[in-house]
Design an enzyme around this catalytic site. Structure first.
Site, short mmCIF file in Angstrom:
data_model
loop_
_atom_site.label_atom_id
_atom_site.label_comp_id
_atom_site.label_asym_id
_atom_site.label_seq_id
_atom_site.Cartn_x
_atom_site.Cartn_y
_atom_site.Cartn_z
N GLU A 40 0.79 -1.23 -0.16
CA GLU A 40 0.13 -0.05 -0.16
C GLU A 40 0.91 1.36 -0.09
O GLU A 40 1.73 1.50 0.75
CB GLU A 40 -1.08 0.04 1.16
N LYS A 74 4.99 1.15 9.19
CA LYS A 74 5.11 2.09 8.55
C LYS A 74 4.50 3.46 9.32
O LYS A 74 4.99 4.33 9.32
CB LYS A 74 4.27 2.02 7.20
N ARG A 85 5.41 -12.68 10.02
CA ARG A 85 6.08 -11.34 9.95
C ARG A 85 7.53 -11.36 10.33
O ARG A 85 7.98 -12.28 11.33
CB ARG A 85 5.37 -10.25 10.67
P1 ATP Z 1 2.86 -1.82 8.03
O1 ATP Z 1 2.36 -2.47 9.13
O2 ATP Z 1 4.45 -1.39 8.33
O3 ATP Z 1 2.07 -0.77 7.52
P2 ATP Z 1 1.72 -3.34 5.97
O4 ATP Z 1 1.63 -4.99 6.10
O5 ATP Z 1 0.77 -2.54 6.28
O6 ATP Z 1 2.94 -3.03 6.91
P3 ATP Z 1 1.47 -3.20 3.19
O7 ATP Z 1 2.23 -2.28 2.49
O8 ATP Z 1 0.15 -3.61 3.20
O9 ATP Z 1 2.16 -2.95 4.81
O10 ATP Z 1 2.43 -4.59 2.96
C1 ATP Z 1 2.77 -5.01 1.69
C2 ATP Z 1 3.42 -6.37 2.06
O11 ATP Z 1 4.27 -6.72 2.77
C3 ATP Z 1 2.13 -7.33 2.54
O12 ATP Z 1 1.87 -8.51 1.72
C4 ATP Z 1 2.69 -7.87 3.93
O13 ATP Z 1 2.29 -8.96 4.17
C5 ATP Z 1 4.15 -7.70 3.58
N1 ATP Z 1 4.95 -7.15 4.91
C6 ATP Z 1 4.60 -6.08 5.68
N2 ATP Z 1 5.29 -5.96 6.80
C7 ATP Z 1 6.05 -7.19 7.03
C8 ATP Z 1 6.93 -7.94 7.99
N3 ATP Z 1 7.34 -7.18 8.91
N4 ATP Z 1 7.53 -8.76 7.49
C9 ATP Z 1 7.28 -9.56 6.37
N5 ATP Z 1 6.14 -9.15 5.32
C10 ATP Z 1 5.59 -8.04 5.76
MG MG Z 2 -1.14 -2.64 5.07
#
Ligand code: ATP
Ligand code: MG
Length: 579
Positions: free
Chosen positions: A42, A278, A268
């Site tokens: 995102e 983020k 994760r």
């Molecule tokens: P954040 O919580 O930092 O905002 P998010 O999961 O909301 O992270 P996205 O942009 O939705 O961020 O994530 C894109 C991809 O990255 C998703 O498939 C998510 O599963 C993966 N991802 C995000 N954080 C991690 C992590 N700590 N370890 C492994 N994969 C991750």
């Molecule tokens: Mg997200």
């Protein structure tokens, strides 16, 4: 960025984990024309080290199994998303060394199709417009113990639902006045299956579609169908989506696709003393706790790049962490280990004195007058009379293919303050009032004859002599223990050097109510250092090993040849050993 000479630390060994096992089976059964994964960020912030794991997983698996991987911006929420983030994400994925299939995709470019399928669901009797407030919807969903209460609109006719959805789409409702819900099961044990919202009203301008839409699909609805549109075979994501998989499958089944994408979840990446969210990282940026998303202390990919971490090192780290369903916390020193390993064979060596202490060599002229007759045969040097400088030629790296550098040796030099101790700790091998002699790296042995103290009792200068017979030769009749680095005071170049520690003192900064309370006050130390000339006249982004100190990179933003700026990448060694 000078990454083209970076040597890969990856091996070609086959990797084994539960997801690769499934893929191998699917390939054996010929389930899909090709393995097709996607990375769906995102665009609401910069990517961090957790995303690096997701990128290495989806892109890496596609590469290994002769498949392809899409980059898809999951831009279903127009409020938090920005073009800057889209640009940074593309840069980060490419820098990690991955190539997405075709052009980057946008969930928003499927809005027409997703909307048409929403109408199809209504026609099938699988969706209805609900006029309850969001609060009522939440309350009526029930709980783990209680079944949900059906909405008064749950049994509205298809014709009326079509009309209501058309009105929603035409902008007749304000945000929160109407939503489209999937009609599944209000007593389902999985709360995500109790008629989840799939479309909502939002009067927002979208960074890709402008003001075309005032209804936007929910992520849970858009995600499986976008996967299907793109012929994704294996949709890999993190464990928090596990409970959403039944709805993922429901949406795919209701529209009907073959072969159909499957979602698989892995844990994760969490790292101690590190934030991987983020939203929380954005607070550090917004409150100027760091200098920006690319502050070298940030666990963002942009920060790690500016810090001097290599894409090879980050990929090696992700491989070592591996894929599993077990939640855990990885030691940040494993990441440092991988980075350190990737640097050893690619970084030119150089001498830099981080905390300079002046040394005047009182017999410099007499000693170097005989340099040519007394030197060892192996020594390669020249004397520059005009500047009274002995220029010593040395390889840039044990691998002589990396070329040579010239190091100026002069009457006044700097050594590091920590290499002369008034009250040395036990076992100290460098200089002190008791131990006066040492080898200066790449040149003569030096003996301290006097130390000069300031009013506070601090050593501010040393006077010393060099042994003229020791240029490349061992001293006669005695053993000189210890080697220290040094830089010419007159020909060395002043450089700003930044040393780093972890941004947080706390093992789990994500759990702190107030990030200020867990910040490490020593995360950044800025020093005025002196470096040998070969380290100063370099391009931004060049990486080095400052001998006996650390690995450093010429800062990609602030470094110039006139005013060199170096960031510490990682220490030269650490007691940490990977399991
Ligand atoms: P954040 O919580 O930092 O905002 P998010 O999961 O909301 O992270 P996205 O942009 O939705 O961020 O994530 C894109 C991809 O990255 C998703 O498939 C998510 O599963 C993966 N991802 C995000 N954080 C991690 C992590 N700590 N370890 C492994 N994969 C991750
Ligand atoms: Mg997200």
């Amino acid at each position: 960025m000078s990454d083209n000479n970076a040597k890969t630390t990856e091996t070609n060994e086959e990797k084994h984990d539960f997801i690769r096992a499934i893929i191998r089976e699917d390939i054996a059964e010929n389930k899909y024309p090709q393995i097709h994964t996607r990375f769906p960020p995102e665009p609401n912030g910069f990517l961090h080290v957790g995303h690096a794991k997701a990128i290495c997983t989806s892109f890496g698996i596609a590469e290994e199994f002769a498949g392809v991987c899409n980059l898809r911006f999951d831009d279903t929420n127009p409020t938090a998303e920005k073009q800057d983030y889209v640009d940074s994400i593309k840069q980060d994925v490419a820098w990690l060394g991955y190539q997405w299939e075709g052009e980057p995709r946008y969930t928003s470019s499927y809005f027409d199709q997703l909307h048409a399928w929403a109408i199809q669901l209504i026609e099938q009797g699988d969706a209805y417009v609900d006029f309850q407030t969001l609060e009522e919807i939440r309350e009526n969903r029930g709980s783990f113990k209680e079944v949900g209460t059906p909405s008064p609109q749950r049994d509205t006719s298809v014709a009326d639902n079509l009309k209501h959805f058309e009105d929603m789409t035409a902008g007749k409702y304000k945000e929160g006045e109407a939503v489209l819900r999937a009609k599944i099961d209000m007593s389902h044990p999985n709360m995500n299956m109790r008629d989840p919202v799939i479309y909502r009203v939002m009067h927002e301008v979208h960074h890709q579609t402008g003001d075309k839409w005032c209804v936007y699909p929910m992520y849970d609805y858009a995600h499986p169908l976008s996967d299907a549109i793109e012929n994704i075979s294996h949709s890999l994501c993190t464990l928090e989506f596990e409970d959403h998989r039944p709805f993922y499958d429901w949406a795919i089944d209701k529209i009907g696709f073959s072969p159909r994408p499957h979602q698989y979840e892995f844990s994760r990446l969490n790292i101690n003393n590190t934030l991987t969210s983020k939203r929380k990282l954005k607070v550090l940026v917004d409150e100027n706790i760091v200098s920006g998303w690319d502050d070298p202390r940030m666990p963002t990919i942009a920060g790690m790049r500016r810090r001097g971490y290599t894409p090879e090192g980050i990929r090696d780290f992700c491989d070592r962490v591996g894929l599993s369903k077990a939640d855990g916390v990885v030691d940040f020193r494993l990441l440092e280990f991988s980075i350190r390993q990737s640097l050893e064979s690619i970084t030119a060596r150089g001498m830099a004195v981080l905390r300079p202490l002046k040394v005047t060599i009182t017999n410099f002229e007499e000693a170097v007058a005989q340099w040519e007759s007394l030197k060892a045969e192996s020594v390669n040097a020249r004397f520059d009379d005009a500047n009274n400088t002995l220029w010593l030629t040395q390889p840039k790296h044990p691998n002589v293919d990396m070329g040579e550098r010239e190091i100026p040796f002069t009457k006044e030099i700097y050594i590091d303050q920590s290499d002369y101790e008034l009250e040395p700790p036990k076992g100290y091998k460098r200089l002190s009032p008791e131990k006066s002699e040492i080898r200066l790296r790449n040149t003569y042995c030096l003996a301290v004859t006097e130390h000069v103290l300031d009013d506070a009792g601090e050593v501010v200068e040393l006077k010393a002599t060099i042994d003229p017979t020791t240029l490349g030769n061992n001293p006669e009749g005695r053993k000189v223990k210890g080697v220290i680095h040094w830089v010419s005071a007159s020909q060395g170049i002043t450089a700003t050097v930044r040393l780093y520690e972890q941004l947080f003192n706390d093992e789990n900064p994500g759990s702190a109510d107030d990030v200020h309370e867990v910040l490490n006050p020593n995360s950044l130390t800025v020093l005025e250092a002196v470096v040998e000339p070969s380290l100063a006249n370099v391009e931004a982004g060049s990486r080095f090993q400052f001998e006996r100190e650390s690995y450093f990179i010429a800062d990609s933003v602030e470094h110039t040849i006139e005013k060199p700026v170096f960031n510490q990448i990682v220490s030269l060694r650490d007691s940490f050993k990977p399991a």
